[in-house]
Design a protein around this motif. Structure first.
Motif, PDB file in Angstrom:
ATOM      1  N   ASP A  52       0.854  -1.187   0.000  1.00 17.70           N
ATOM      2  CA  ASP A  52       0.000   0.000   0.000  1.00 17.70           C
ATOM      3  C   ASP A  52       0.885   1.230   0.000  1.00 17.70           C
ATOM      4  O   ASP A  52       2.061   1.170   0.397  1.00 17.70           O
ATOM      5  CB  ASP A  52      -0.942   0.009   1.210  1.00 17.70           C
ATOM      6  CG  ASP A  52      -0.192   0.109   2.522  1.00 17.70           C
ATOM      7  OD1 ASP A  52       0.054   1.241   2.982  1.00 17.70           O
ATOM      8  OD2 ASP A  52       0.166  -0.950   3.084  1.00 17.70           O
ATOM      9  N   SER A  53       0.337   2.324  -0.467  1.00 16.67           N
ATOM     10  CA  SER A  53       1.087   3.580  -0.520  1.00 16.67           C
ATOM     11  C   SER A  53       0.115   4.752  -0.458  1.00 16.67           C
ATOM     12  O   SER A  53      -1.045   4.642  -0.855  1.00 16.67           O
ATOM     13  CB  SER A  53       1.932   3.670  -1.797  1.00 16.67           C
ATOM     14  OG  SER A  53       1.114   3.582  -2.948  1.00 16.67           O
ATOM     15  N   VAL A  54       0.612   5.863   0.050  1.00 15.66           N
ATOM     16  CA  VAL A  54      -0.174   7.093   0.142  1.00 15.66           C
ATOM     17  C   VAL A  54      -0.039   7.858  -1.172  1.00 15.66           C
ATOM     18  O   VAL A  54       1.075   8.179  -1.596  1.00 15.66           O
ATOM     19  CB  VAL A  54       0.294   7.961   1.323  1.00 15.66           C
ATOM     20  CG1 VAL A  54      -0.470   9.275   1.345  1.00 15.66           C
ATOM     21  CG2 VAL A  54       0.111   7.216   2.638  1.00 15.66           C
ATOM     22  N   LEU A  55      -1.158   8.147  -1.811  1.00 17.73           N
ATOM     23  CA  LEU A  55      -1.143   8.927  -3.045  1.00 17.73           C
ATOM     24  C   LEU A  55      -1.310  10.415  -2.761  1.00 17.73           C
ATOM     25  O   LEU A  55      -0.633  11.243  -3.352  1.00 17.73           O
ATOM     26  CB  LEU A  55      -2.260   8.457  -3.985  1.00 17.73           C
ATOM     27  CG  LEU A  55      -2.243   6.976  -4.378  1.00 17.73           C
ATOM     28  CD1 LEU A  55      -3.291   6.714  -5.449  1.00 17.73           C
ATOM     29  CD2 LEU A  55      -0.865   6.547  -4.861  1.00 17.73           C
ATOM     30  N   LEU A  56      -2.238  10.731  -1.889  1.00 13.19           N
ATOM     31  CA  LEU A  56      -2.500  12.106  -1.488  1.00 13.19           C
ATOM     32  C   LEU A  56      -2.690  12.150   0.021  1.00 13.19           C
ATOM     33  O   LEU A  56      -3.228  11.200   0.591  1.00 13.19           O
ATOM     34  CB  LEU A  56      -3.764  12.640  -2.174  1.00 13.19           C
ATOM     35  CG  LEU A  56      -3.719  12.799  -3.696  1.00 13.19           C
ATOM     36  CD1 LEU A  56      -5.065  13.281  -4.210  1.00 13.19           C
ATOM     37  CD2 LEU A  56      -2.618  13.752  -4.126  1.00 13.19           C
ATOM     38  N   PRO A  57      -2.274  13.217   0.696  1.00 15.00           N
ATOM     39  CA  PRO A  57      -1.629  14.402   0.121  1.00 15.00           C
ATOM     40  C   PRO A  57      -0.210  14.120  -0.353  1.00 15.00           C
ATOM     41  O   PRO A  57       0.427  13.176   0.116  1.00 15.00           O
ATOM     42  CB  PRO A  57      -1.627  15.394   1.289  1.00 15.00           C
ATOM     43  CG  PRO A  57      -1.620  14.519   2.502  1.00 15.00           C
ATOM     44  CD  PRO A  57      -2.453  13.317   2.149  1.00 15.00           C
ATOM     45  N   LEU A  58       0.277  14.920  -1.281  1.00 14.85           N
ATOM     46  CA  LEU A  58       1.619  14.757  -1.797  1.00 14.85           C
ATOM     47  C   LEU A  58       2.637  14.997  -0.690  1.00 14.85           C
ATOM     48  O   LEU A  58       2.454  15.858   0.172  1.00 14.85           O
ATOM     49  CB  LEU A  58       1.861  15.744  -2.936  1.00 14.85           C
ATOM     50  CG  LEU A  58       0.993  15.557  -4.185  1.00 14.85           C
ATOM     51  CD1 LEU A  58       1.251  16.690  -5.158  1.00 14.85           C
ATOM     52  CD2 LEU A  58       1.258  14.216  -4.837  1.00 14.85           C
ATOM     53  N   ALA A  59       3.700  14.217  -0.735  1.00 16.41           N
ATOM     54  CA  ALA A  59       4.762  14.375   0.261  1.00 16.41           C
ATOM     55  C   ALA A  59       5.462  15.712   0.054  1.00 16.41           C
ATOM     56  O   ALA A  59       5.942  16.009  -1.042  1.00 16.41           O
ATOM     57  CB  ALA A  59       5.758  13.222   0.140  1.00 16.41           C
ATOM     58  N   LEU A  60       5.537  16.530   1.109  1.00 17.27           N
ATOM     59  CA  LEU A  60       6.156  17.847   0.995  1.00 17.27           C
ATOM     60  C   LEU A  60       7.626  17.741   0.616  1.00 17.27           C
ATOM     61  O   LEU A  60       8.135  18.554  -0.167  1.00 17.27           O
ATOM     62  CB  LEU A  60       6.015  18.609   2.317  1.00 17.27           C
ATOM     63  CG  LEU A  60       4.588  19.014   2.715  1.00 17.27           C
ATOM     64  CD1 LEU A  60       4.615  19.773   4.028  1.00 17.27           C
ATOM     65  CD2 LEU A  60       3.947  19.854   1.633  1.00 17.27           C
ATOM     66  N   GLN A  61       8.309  16.737   1.150  1.00 13.38           N
ATOM     67  CA  GLN A  61       9.725  16.589   0.826  1.00 13.38           C
ATOM     68  C   GLN A  61       9.916  16.324  -0.666  1.00 13.38           C
ATOM     69  O   GLN A  61      10.827  16.865  -1.294  1.00 13.38           O
ATOM     70  CB  GLN A  61      10.335  15.454   1.648  1.00 13.38           C
ATOM     71  CG  GLN A  61      11.834  15.293   1.441  1.00 13.38           C
ATOM     72  CD  GLN A  61      12.414  14.209   2.329  1.00 13.38           C
ATOM     73  OE1 GLN A  61      11.693  13.510   3.029  1.00 13.38           O
ATOM     74  NE2 GLN A  61      13.726  14.064   2.303  1.00 13.38           N
ATOM     75  N   ARG A  62       9.040  15.501  -1.217  1.00  7.89           N
ATOM     76  CA  ARG A  62       9.136  15.206  -2.649  1.00  7.89           C
ATOM     77  C   ARG A  62       8.817  16.460  -3.475  1.00  7.89           C
ATOM     78  O   ARG A  62       9.464  16.723  -4.497  1.00  7.89           O
ATOM     79  CB  ARG A  62       8.183  14.072  -3.013  1.00  7.89           C
ATOM     80  CG  ARG A  62       8.245  13.673  -4.483  1.00  7.89           C
ATOM     81  CD  ARG A  62       7.474  12.389  -4.717  1.00  7.89           C
ATOM     82  NE  ARG A  62       7.451  12.034  -6.117  1.00  7.89           N
ATOM     83  CZ  ARG A  62       8.458  11.459  -6.776  1.00  7.89           C
ATOM     84  NH1 ARG A  62       9.581  11.197  -6.140  1.00  7.89           N
ATOM     85  NH2 ARG A  62       8.347  11.160  -8.053  1.00  7.89           N
ATOM     86  N   LEU A  63       7.825  17.231  -3.051  1.00  9.75           N
ATOM     87  CA  LEU A  63       7.510  18.463  -3.760  1.00  9.75           C
ATOM     88  C   LEU A  63       8.673  19.451  -3.690  1.00  9.75           C
ATOM     89  O   LEU A  63       8.960  20.168  -4.652  1.00  9.75           O
ATOM     90  CB  LEU A  63       6.251  19.098  -3.177  1.00  9.75           C
ATOM     91  CG  LEU A  63       4.927  18.375  -3.457  1.00  9.75           C
ATOM     92  CD1 LEU A  63       3.791  19.089  -2.755  1.00  9.75           C
ATOM     93  CD2 LEU A  63       4.650  18.279  -4.943  1.00  9.75           C
ATOM     94  N   GLN A  64       9.341  19.489  -2.554  1.00 14.86           N
ATOM     95  CA  GLN A  64      10.505  20.366  -2.430  1.00 14.86           C
ATOM     96  C   GLN A  64      11.600  19.970  -3.419  1.00 14.86           C
ATOM     97  O   GLN A  64      12.212  20.819  -4.066  1.00 14.86           O
ATOM     98  CB  GLN A  64      11.048  20.311  -0.996  1.00 14.86           C
ATOM     99  CG  GLN A  64      10.149  20.992   0.028  1.00 14.86           C
ATOM    100  CD  GLN A  64      10.619  20.750   1.450  1.00 14.86           C
ATOM    101  OE1 GLN A  64      11.468  19.891   1.694  1.00 14.86           O
ATOM    102  NE2 GLN A  64      10.070  21.505   2.381  1.00 14.86           N
ATOM    103  N   GLN A  65      11.823  18.677  -3.538  1.00 15.61           N
ATOM    104  CA  GLN A  65      12.831  18.202  -4.482  1.00 15.61           C
ATOM    105  C   GLN A  65      12.450  18.553  -5.919  1.00 15.61           C
ATOM    106  O   GLN A  65      13.298  18.927  -6.726  1.00 15.61           O
ATOM    107  CB  GLN A  65      13.008  16.690  -4.337  1.00 15.61           C
ATOM    108  CG  GLN A  65      13.595  16.260  -3.005  1.00 15.61           C
ATOM    109  CD  GLN A  65      13.605  14.750  -2.829  1.00 15.61           C
ATOM    110  OE1 GLN A  65      13.054  14.024  -3.647  1.00 15.61           O
ATOM    111  NE2 GLN A  65      14.213  14.284  -1.762  1.00 15.61           N
ATOM    112  N   MET A  66      11.143  18.439  -6.239  1.00 13.87           N
ATOM    113  CA  MET A  66      10.700  18.795  -7.582  1.00 13.87           C
ATOM    114  C   MET A  66      10.918  20.274  -7.850  1.00 13.87           C
ATOM    115  O   MET A  66      11.354  20.675  -8.940  1.00 13.87           O
ATOM    116  CB  MET A  66       9.215  18.441  -7.748  1.00 13.87           C
ATOM    117  CG  MET A  66       8.910  16.960  -7.740  1.00 13.87           C
ATOM    118  SD  MET A  66       7.124  16.657  -7.878  1.00 13.87           S
ATOM    119  CE  MET A  66       7.073  14.868  -7.734  1.00 13.87           C
TER     120      MET A  66
END
Length: 297
Positions: free
Chosen positions: A188-202
């Motif tokens: 299983d995995s969390v789709l939303l909310p988006l991970a803030l750390q991943r958004l920062q990297q993007m």
């Protein structure tokens, strides 16, 4: 007592079953390849979406504070669970049902509100119901790779109906994935909310092209659109991965069935040959006895 006719009928039936098993093995092996190719084709699309996030969040100070405003509440969570529409795939549905049930039991202390449950796979719903987990809605699985997109769109529509749009939505997906030796592994995995750390990297990613990108729509609408596309890709991957695992489980089950059929056919063939040999021996003895009876003394 077995007769030659009864054993011959059993051999014919087992031969038909063997043909069916071999056909299902070939179909499952072919389907596994198709779904694996579909997942591979998503990589470029997913990379494009990540570049979109990088462009939208580039040079935007403090965006991480706006992504999840203070006091924002995701509302009632949504769980999307992928099972199967067809049988002959071992404990495929039981494994993911047990995984979901265990997760819900562990998280029951964190919140008293059960998540809305969207089940994809007609055979999974009764398996969950037997464990006391009732689905809010049940969808059929796509029959082919080409139909996955329509199914995922239907899932996204349900999520939009159950939760307001935005980055604060809470969505988790449960599905089986193929493991070693054609064994299914629940995950299983969390789709939303988006991970803030991943958004920062993007947002900090170096732009690959010679020109910096520009946005032609308002930031909230752009982020909402990118989030929707991200959700689509992840659900597509989960659906294709689940069906890859289902066909792998079915292939594994068919291999075991083929081995059992071969053993059964070998056993019945041996019994049939012994009965036929006994009949031939009896007929020869009758002929010899009859010949001796007509001979003069």
């Amino acid at each position: 007592m077995d007769t030659q006719e009864a054993l011959r009928h059993q051999l014919d039936t087992l031969g038909d079953l063997q043909s069916i098993v071999r056909t299902m093995k070939a179909l499952s092996a072919s389907s596994i390849r198709e779904y694996e190719q579909a997942v591979g084709a998503l990589q470029q699309y997913e990379s494009t979406i990540e570049l979109g996030f990088a462009a939208a969040l580039r040079d935007r100070p403090g965006w991480e504070r706006d992504a999840l405003p203070a006091g924002a509440h995701p509302g009632r969570a949504v769980a999307v669970v992928f099972g199967s529409d067809h049988g002959l795939c071992g404990r495929f549905n039981e494994q993911i049902a047990e995984h979901l049930h265990d997760h819900m039991m562990q998280s029951s202390g964190e919140t008293a509100v059960r998540p809305r449950l969207l089940v994809v796979g007609m055979r999974l719903a009764p398996v969950l119901a037997a464990r006391g987990v009732e689905a809010d809605e049940v969808l059929e699985l796509p029959a082919t790779v080409d139909e996955i997109a329509a199914t995922v769109q239907a899932i996204v529509q349900r999520i939009d109906r159950w939760q307001p749009a935005g980055l604060t939505r809470s969505v988790r997906v449960f599905h089986n994935r193929p493991g070693q030796r054609l064994q299914s592994r629940p995950t299983d995995s969390v789709l939303l909310p988006l991970a803030l750390q991943r958004l920062q990297q993007m947002g900090r990613r170096e732009w690959p092209g010679p020109r910096l990108p520009g946005a032609f729509m308002a930031e909230p609408a752009l982020l909402s659109s990118l989030t929707r596309q991200y959700l689509f890709v992840r659900l597509f991957r989960a659906c294709a991965g689940s069906q890859t695992s289902e066909h792998a489980s079915r292939l594994n089950a068919m291999q075991r069935a083929e081995s059992n059929l071969e053993d059964r056919i070998e056993s019945i063939t041996g019994r049939f040959r012994r009965l036929r040999q006994d009949a031939i021996t009896s007929e020869l003895l009758d002929v010899v006895s009859g010949f001796e009876a007509v001979q003069p003394d």
